[in-house]
Design a protein around this motif. Sequence first.
Motif, mmCIF file in Angstrom:
data_model
loop_
_atom_site.group_PDB
_atom_site.id
_atom_site.type_symbol
_atom_site.label_atom_id
_atom_site.label_comp_id
_atom_site.label_asym_id
_atom_site.label_seq_id
_atom_site.Cartn_x
_atom_site.Cartn_y
_atom_site.Cartn_z
ATOM 1 N N ARG A 36 0.349 4.797 -5.163
ATOM 2 C CA ARG A 36 -0.112 5.772 -6.140
ATOM 3 C C ARG A 36 -1.427 6.360 -5.642
ATOM 4 O O ARG A 36 -2.309 5.625 -5.178
ATOM 5 C CB ARG A 36 -0.310 5.095 -7.497
ATOM 6 N N SER A 38 -4.422 8.575 -7.016
ATOM 7 C CA SER A 38 -5.095 9.210 -8.139
ATOM 8 C C SER A 38 -6.225 10.080 -7.624
ATOM 9 O O SER A 38 -6.744 9.866 -6.527
ATOM 10 C CB SER A 38 -5.639 8.147 -9.099
ATOM 11 N N PHE A 65 5.480 -0.635 -15.755
ATOM 12 C CA PHE A 65 5.959 -0.155 -14.464
ATOM 13 C C PHE A 65 7.028 -1.103 -13.920
ATOM 14 O O PHE A 65 6.854 -2.324 -13.934
ATOM 15 C CB PHE A 65 4.816 -0.097 -13.444
ATOM 16 N N ILE A 79 8.393 4.323 -15.204
ATOM 17 C CA ILE A 79 7.192 4.084 -16.008
ATOM 18 C C ILE A 79 7.591 4.280 -17.459
ATOM 19 O O ILE A 79 8.021 5.366 -17.863
ATOM 20 C CB ILE A 79 6.051 5.046 -15.643
ATOM 21 N N THR A 82 4.621 6.213 -21.086
ATOM 22 C CA THR A 82 3.561 6.713 -20.205
ATOM 23 C C THR A 82 2.256 6.929 -20.952
ATOM 24 O O THR A 82 2.226 7.301 -22.137
ATOM 25 C CB THR A 82 3.978 8.030 -19.536
ATOM 26 N N GLU A 85 -3.537 7.790 -18.236
ATOM 27 C CA GLU A 85 -4.066 7.214 -16.988
ATOM 28 C C GLU A 85 -2.989 7.002 -15.925
ATOM 29 O O GLU A 85 -3.307 6.665 -14.787
ATOM 30 C CB GLU A 85 -4.787 5.887 -17.254
ATOM 31 N N ASP A 86 -1.727 7.215 -16.314
ATOM 32 C CA ASP A 86 -0.652 7.132 -15.327
ATOM 33 C C ASP A 86 -0.545 8.415 -14.502
ATOM 34 O O ASP A 86 0.189 8.454 -13.506
ATOM 35 C CB ASP A 86 0.701 6.875 -16.001
ATOM 36 N N TYR A 90 2.652 9.921 -7.009
ATOM 37 C CA TYR A 90 3.333 8.690 -6.626
ATOM 38 C C TYR A 90 4.017 8.931 -5.281
ATOM 39 O O TYR A 90 4.870 9.806 -5.155
ATOM 40 C CB TYR A 90 4.314 8.259 -7.707
#
Lengths: 114, 115
Positions: A36, A38, A65, A79, A82, A85-86, A90
Amino acid sequence: GAGVSQSPSNKVTEKGKDVELRCDPISGHTALYWYRQSLGQGLEFLIYFQGNSAPDKSGLPSDRFSAERTGGSVSTLTIQRTQQEDSAVYLCASSFQMNTGELFFGEGSRLTVL
Amino acid sequence: AQSVTQPDIHITVSEGASLELRCNYSYGATPYLFWYVQSPGQGLQLLLKYFSGDTLVQGIKGFEAEFKRSQSSFNLRKPSVHWSDAAEYFCAVGTLNTGFQKLVFGTGTRLLVSP
């Protein structure tokens, strides 16, 4: 295909909805990885598969997850419920065998949770 | 636990000038070190890797990196930058314990190339 294929490339969803992200690795690659990315952060390891088994799930951020791989090929990262913050990109990668360090990455699935 | 620091978030280099991107790692034993590049619209691609032996490793696209154990560094260099080198560069470390299944990546350095 020639490379790692991920779908969807972009996904916008509402908080609380479930999402599925798909990864189709390079044919013949036995190892598959999910990371992931971010905003402003490095890549965060989530999970890897050797064949259909996932020896290490320690990187999954929460029990919302989950991931599976079938037929030693396609993998799905799910996920549930959701959260904002997800939101991240990906990334899926595959490699021919373990312990070479050369991962072949897809372009990623960008998830936005509103 | 191992970690990787890339202290430069952005770097701007003139086309034709030399480039050095910094990477420092933290790990008690011998690390396995990697540089990946992420170009716009593309997946990450391995540039080069260090496992053991010669501390100066050559990679693709004219890049090289030097492992310096005393400085815990693995800096990436290129003698003459091309406009197509504009991308984001990630340093990563793997360990013998985890193989390469759980590479730890730095936060990346975005390279801008000016004409």
